[in-house]
Design a protein around this motif. Structure first.
Motif, PDB file in Angstrom:
ATOM      1  N   LEU A  44      36.587   0.317 -20.415  1.00 32.58           N
ATOM      2  CA  LEU A  44      35.133   0.198 -20.356  1.00 32.58           C
ATOM      3  C   LEU A  44      34.703  -1.246 -20.456  1.00 32.58           C
ATOM      4  O   LEU A  44      33.789  -1.692 -19.754  1.00 32.58           O
ATOM      5  CB  LEU A  44      34.485   1.028 -21.462  1.00 32.58           C
ATOM      6  N   ARG A  48      32.644  -3.267 -17.660  1.00 30.86           N
ATOM      7  CA  ARG A  48      31.381  -3.957 -17.898  1.00 30.86           C
ATOM      8  C   ARG A  48      31.427  -5.377 -17.350  1.00 30.86           C
ATOM      9  O   ARG A  48      30.488  -5.859 -16.721  1.00 30.86           O
ATOM     10  CB  ARG A  48      31.076  -3.995 -19.392  1.00 30.86           C
ATOM     11  N   GLU A 108      23.270  -0.923 -21.977  1.00 32.59           N
ATOM     12  CA  GLU A 108      24.521  -1.258 -21.298  1.00 32.59           C
ATOM     13  C   GLU A 108      24.269  -1.991 -19.984  1.00 32.59           C
ATOM     14  O   GLU A 108      25.199  -2.192 -19.187  1.00 32.59           O
ATOM     15  CB  GLU A 108      25.316   0.023 -21.013  1.00 32.59           C
ATOM     16  N   ARG A 217      31.399  11.919 -25.518  1.00 35.24           N
ATOM     17  CA  ARG A 217      31.364  10.461 -25.591  1.00 35.24           C
ATOM     18  C   ARG A 217      32.070   9.836 -24.392  1.00 35.24           C
ATOM     19  O   ARG A 217      31.570   8.881 -23.795  1.00 35.24           O
ATOM     20  CB  ARG A 217      32.007   9.978 -26.884  1.00 35.24           C
ATOM     21  N   GLN A 221      30.322   7.623 -21.211  1.00 38.15           N
ATOM     22  CA  GLN A 221      30.794   6.331 -20.716  1.00 38.15           C
ATOM     23  C   GLN A 221      30.968   6.372 -19.203  1.00 38.15           C
ATOM     24  O   GLN A 221      30.641   5.415 -18.494  1.00 38.15           O
ATOM     25  CB  GLN A 221      32.116   5.966 -21.390  1.00 38.15           C
ATOM     26  N   GLN A 222      31.496   7.488 -18.699  1.00 35.70           N
ATOM     27  CA  GLN A 222      31.679   7.605 -17.256  1.00 35.70           C
ATOM     28  C   GLN A 222      30.338   7.689 -16.533  1.00 35.70           C
ATOM     29  O   GLN A 222      30.183   7.157 -15.432  1.00 35.70           O
ATOM     30  CB  GLN A 222      32.540   8.834 -16.939  1.00 35.70           C
ATOM     31  N   THR A 256      34.584   4.227 -14.666  1.00 32.44           N
ATOM     32  CA  THR A 256      34.919   2.987 -15.368  1.00 32.44           C
ATOM     33  C   THR A 256      36.142   2.312 -14.753  1.00 32.44           C
ATOM     34  O   THR A 256      36.233   1.083 -14.735  1.00 32.44           O
ATOM     35  CB  THR A 256      35.154   3.249 -16.864  1.00 32.44           C
TER      36      THR A 256
END
Length: 461
Positions: A44, A48, A108, A217, A221-222, A256
């Motif tokens: 992740l 980013r 994010e 969770r 994130q995905q 990700t």
């Protein structure tokens, strides 16, 4: 990972699965979609960093430009997308969740404009939750998995793909120094060479999973990763399709991992893994393997012959190849083994089945999908695409793996014998395997740790 059905296959402590998606064609799947390329704690953060901060969020709504315009999607802001815009804001549990998620997504780096336009007409696809919850009582043995993974048709189709895409594979192999056969093998395992890439819209599917999955969770994130892809303008909302668990394209990248590792091989401004053209998908797979240490020209593993009297407790241990040779381990077909380097001895179906020495490249394949059976399948398919033969030793086809309730019974029997002190949960981890080996050694059996119905029946007596 198209139309994933999250099947948990357990063979001597390894997981495997296979889901038939169409008549005459199957795509092999990991039991854990998170294991698709790049499921590491660092992914992740890498993803980013991979998103350029100076790309305007308006690109998500810009017309698509490509070398292959017919295969490209329209942006989020197309008329088709706008025509279905919801008249009122979501309410109830979904509305509350979406309000909280919006804040997390914006923190994010997702712009308010992209977020609001994306979720203007998204309805959570709760059908995918049933896929996640549907787990079979019995697993499939590794030989059945490999029968499908390395079928005659898959070998034949893969060799045709090698011929048809020879020029682009030449370029990819040269740039990334990754053997083309392993790239094509992953392509075959993941989507039947692009025929079965998945048609589930990713945002509605990940929304439902982020809200209600036991692994919410991870899926959140995905979902943020998918929003970052939309924000970068690589694909439009309704064209971002794939498996129910979020994997996309010819070689099934989760969002990700796409952000962290996908490449724009032709330099047309988009990392297009959704197009019928597999170029970016194949190059991205090669780039991923190269990033994780692939050694071109080196084997992933070799079937070996074990000398009589060999200690099965050495299974799953690693040592230098020269030490294995000194113990009498030789290649089954007489080929040369690497002259040095770490190698791990494996008995995928116990000491009665084939034995393998696996090398660094085996671990690299497992970075793509962290399952021994998957890595064996990819490696063996790649070998067969080169013209190598099948396994020499026979699989114990009259045996079968245990159901979950039978694995729990096995653990209770081991605990009653004073060999197991862990939880009775049906999960065959290192503690269970160690106890199995101790029981086998105490009862005159090769202590290979292989868990099977034959073993359970012997323990019941």
């Amino acid at each position: 990972m198209t139309h994933r059905a999250g099947l948990h296959w357990l063979i001597a402590g390894i997981f495997l699965n296979a889901t038939t998606l169409a008549a005459g064609a199957s795509v092999l799947r990991s039991p854990f979609p998170v294991a698709r390329p790049g499921d590491t704690p660092q992914t992740l953060e890498i993803a980013r960093a991979a998103v350029s901060p100076d790309r305007s969020d308006l690109r998500a709504f810009a017309p698509a430009r490509s070398l292959h315009p017919a295969a490209r999607p329209r942006g989020i802001g197309s008329r088709a997308a706008q025509s279905t815009t919801r008249a009122t804001a979501p309410t109830g549990a979904y509305g509350r969740w979406l309000s909280g998620f919006r804040g997390r997504a914006l923190s994010e780096g997702i712009s308010a404009r992209v977020f609001d336009r994306t979720f203007a007409d998204v309805i959570p696809n709760r059908e995918v939750l049933q896929n996640e919850r549907s787990q079979p009582e019995f697993s499939r043995p590794i030989w059945a998995y490999l029968d499908s993974a390395v079928s005659d048709s898959r070998i034949r189709d893969g060799q045709r793909m090698l011929r048809e895409h020879r020029r682009i594979l030449d370029e990819i192999e040269t740039r990334y120094n990754v053997d083309r056969e392993v790239v094509v093998a992953i392509w075959g395992m993941e989507s039947a060479y692009g025929r079965l890439r998945g048609r589930t819209e990713i945002i509605p599917a990940l929304t439902a999973l982020a809200m209600e999955s036991r692994r919410s969770r991870f899926y959140e994130q995905q979902l943020i990763g998918a929003l970052q892809i939309l924000q970068a303008g690589d694909v439009g909302l309704h064209q971002m399709t794939g498996s129910w668990a979020g994997a996309m394209g010819h070689t099934q990248f989760i969002p990700t991992s796409y952000l962290a590792y996908a490449v724009d091989f032709r330099g047309d401004g988009r990392r297009d893994i959704w197009s019928d053209d597999p170029t970016d998908s194949l190059a991205s797979t090669a780039a991923y393997l190269a990033r994780h240490g692939w050694q071109r020209g080196q084997p992933w593993g070799v079937e070996v012959r074990i000398p009589r009297g060999f200690n099965p407790r050495l299974a799953n241990t690693s040592r230098d190849v020269r030490e294995w040779l000194s113990l009498g381990v030789v290649a089954q077909r007489g080929q040369s083994l690497p002259s040095s380097g770490e190698a791990t001895l494996m008995f995928p179906a116990g000491s009665q089945g084939p034995a393998l020495l696996t090398f660094r490249n085996f671990q690299v394949i497992k970075r793509y999908n962290n399952a021994d059976a998957y890595a064996i399948g990819v490696g063996h398919l790649a070998d067969r695409l080169r013209g190598a033969g099948g396994f020499v030793a026979s699989w114990p086809r009259d045996d079968r793996p245990l159901s979950r309730s039978e694995r729990e019974e096995l653990q209770r029997l081991l605990a009653r014998a004073g060999l197991y002190r862990g939880e009775i949960d049906g999960r065959v981890g290192s503690g269970t395997l160690s106890a199995v080996r101790d029981w086998q050694a105490a009862n005159g059996l090769p202590p290979d740790g292989y868990v099977s119905l034959a073993l359970l029946q012997r323990m019941r007596r």
